[in-house]
Design a protein around this motif. Structure first.
Motif, mmCIF file in Angstrom:
data_model
loop_
_atom_site.group_PDB
_atom_site.id
_atom_site.type_symbol
_atom_site.label_atom_id
_atom_site.label_comp_id
_atom_site.label_asym_id
_atom_site.label_seq_id
_atom_site.Cartn_x
_atom_site.Cartn_y
_atom_site.Cartn_z
ATOM 1 N N ASP A 108 0.926 -1.205 0.037
ATOM 2 C CA ASP A 108 0.012 0.315 -0.094
ATOM 3 C C ASP A 108 0.961 1.173 -0.064
ATOM 4 O O ASP A 108 0.298 2.419 0.032
ATOM 5 C CB ASP A 108 -0.927 0.003 1.299
ATOM 6 C CG ASP A 108 -0.313 -0.013 2.467
ATOM 7 O OD1 ASP A 108 1.080 -0.140 2.611
ATOM 8 O OD2 ASP A 108 -0.890 0.087 3.550
ATOM 9 N N ARG A 109 2.026 1.103 0.038
ATOM 10 C CA ARG A 109 3.147 2.195 0.346
ATOM 11 C C ARG A 109 3.587 2.734 -1.357
ATOM 12 O O ARG A 109 4.226 3.564 -1.681
ATOM 13 C CB ARG A 109 4.266 2.113 1.138
ATOM 14 C CG ARG A 109 3.585 2.240 2.655
ATOM 15 C CD ARG A 109 4.713 2.745 3.330
ATOM 16 N NE ARG A 109 4.789 2.482 4.820
ATOM 17 C CZ ARG A 109 4.620 3.377 5.616
ATOM 18 N NH1 ARG A 109 4.962 4.391 5.463
ATOM 19 N NH2 ARG A 109 4.398 3.117 6.993
ATOM 20 N N VAL A 110 3.570 1.582 -1.840
ATOM 21 C CA VAL A 110 4.265 1.391 -3.516
ATOM 22 C C VAL A 110 3.220 2.022 -4.281
ATOM 23 O O VAL A 110 2.156 1.544 -5.041
ATOM 24 C CB VAL A 110 4.293 -0.029 -3.831
ATOM 25 C CG1 VAL A 110 5.079 0.188 -5.350
ATOM 26 C CG2 VAL A 110 5.280 -0.778 -2.986
ATOM 27 N N THR A 111 3.162 3.306 -4.426
ATOM 28 C CA THR A 111 2.147 4.208 -5.207
ATOM 29 C C THR A 111 2.775 4.702 -6.447
ATOM 30 O O THR A 111 1.829 5.249 -7.306
ATOM 31 C CB THR A 111 1.429 5.516 -4.123
ATOM 32 O OG1 THR A 111 2.671 6.160 -3.730
ATOM 33 C CG2 THR A 111 0.712 4.896 -2.950
ATOM 34 N N LEU A 117 10.184 0.831 -9.852
ATOM 35 C CA LEU A 117 10.992 0.389 -10.720
ATOM 36 C C LEU A 117 12.700 0.901 -10.255
ATOM 37 O O LEU A 117 13.365 0.123 -10.541
ATOM 38 C CB LEU A 117 10.793 0.996 -12.126
ATOM 39 C CG LEU A 117 9.524 0.605 -12.776
ATOM 40 C CD1 LEU A 117 9.180 1.415 -13.968
ATOM 41 C CD2 LEU A 117 9.686 -0.780 -13.158
ATOM 42 N N ASP A 118 12.733 2.040 -9.631
ATOM 43 C CA ASP A 118 13.951 2.356 -9.077
ATOM 44 C C ASP A 118 14.413 1.686 -7.957
ATOM 45 O O ASP A 118 15.443 0.914 -7.855
ATOM 46 C CB ASP A 118 13.774 3.705 -8.539
ATOM 47 C CG ASP A 118 14.923 4.269 -7.800
ATOM 48 O OD1 ASP A 118 16.140 4.404 -8.314
ATOM 49 O OD2 ASP A 118 15.239 4.258 -6.487
ATOM 50 N N ALA A 119 13.338 0.846 -6.936
ATOM 51 C CA ALA A 119 13.781 -0.046 -5.981
ATOM 52 C C ALA A 119 14.142 -1.414 -6.748
ATOM 53 O O ALA A 119 15.127 -1.878 -6.229
ATOM 54 C CB ALA A 119 12.575 -0.274 -5.045
ATOM 55 N N VAL A 120 13.474 -1.896 -7.711
ATOM 56 C CA VAL A 120 13.788 -3.165 -8.367
ATOM 57 C C VAL A 120 15.164 -2.958 -8.928
ATOM 58 O O VAL A 120 16.013 -3.846 -8.734
ATOM 59 C CB VAL A 120 12.950 -3.248 -9.665
ATOM 60 C CG1 VAL A 120 13.445 -4.404 -10.437
ATOM 61 C CG2 VAL A 120 11.382 -3.900 -9.101
#
Length: 214
Positions: A108-111, A117-120
């Motif tokens: 619910d924080r991945v908005t 994509l940056d985290a990936v």
């Protein structure tokens, strides 16, 4: 990048596959249960696996346990975990080897697509990306012998932001200080935690682990 996607919801799984493929990545396997995660990682040796926590057969923490097992079989295989909640025990196990290439984000924080994509990309490159709520819950498990007792309040702030996966320039902006000041604080942190000169990323991961376990 070559990516394994694991989610028991067909809609969410296909949504992730489409998002990643549209942004130039190759999804080599899309699976829906824990054992399949381990098998896919062993077979494809992906650049990163994106894994949901709740999957069959247990529908509890099967995905997270599968991620831990995949890392055991294929050491340092990057994993980004997505979850509705924080499972503290297995999150700690996932971070235990100190090797990096780990992410744990709450769904619910991945908005923002760009942030996801940056985290990936950061996890695939060996970085550590943790949701602030994950950090907060892991900190509840505070040990009596606190290795951080020598750190100043400002050094603890810097280390907390490091634990969220922030870069030095990002930390500097958050604290409204110079990049050089952040580098000085990080050097002090390494020294006080008795982390001798080594690969910078390796020491950074070990410092974050000390923070999460203290």
């Amino acid at each position: 990048m070559r990516i394994v996607v694991a989610d028991d919801s067909v809609l969410l799984r296909e949504g992730l596959v489409r998002l990643l493929c549209e942004n130039g990545h190759d999804v080599v396997a899309a699976v829906g249960d824990g054992p399949a995660v381990v098998q896919a990682v062993e077979e494809h040796r992906p650049d990163i696996s994106v894994v949901d926590v709740r999957m069959p057969p247990s529908h509890t923490d099967e995905g997270l346990r599968a991620a831990v097992e995949a890392r055991r079989r294929i050491p340092h295989s990057p994993v980004l975990v997505l979850s509705q909640y924080v499972e503290v025990s297995y999150a700690d196990d996932l971070l235990a080897d100190g090797a990096g290439g780990i992410g744990y984000l709450l769904k619910d924080r991945v908005t923002a697509i760009a942030e996801f994509l940056d985290a990936v990309e950061r996890v695939a490159a060996g970085g550590t990306v943790l949701d602030p709520e994950v950090v907060a819950q892991l900190l509840v498990r505070r040990r009596r012998d606190d290795p951080l007792r020598e750190l100043t309040a400002r050094e603890l702030e810097v280390l907390a932001l490091m634990a969220e996966g922030r870069s030095n320039p990002n930390i500097a902006r958050a604290l409204v200080v110079s990049d050089g000041t952040v580098e000085k604080h990080i050097g002090n942190i390494f020294a006080k935690l008795m982390l001798p000169p080594d690969d910078e990323q390796h020491r950074r991961v070990l410092a974050v682990l000390a923070y999460l376990r203290s």
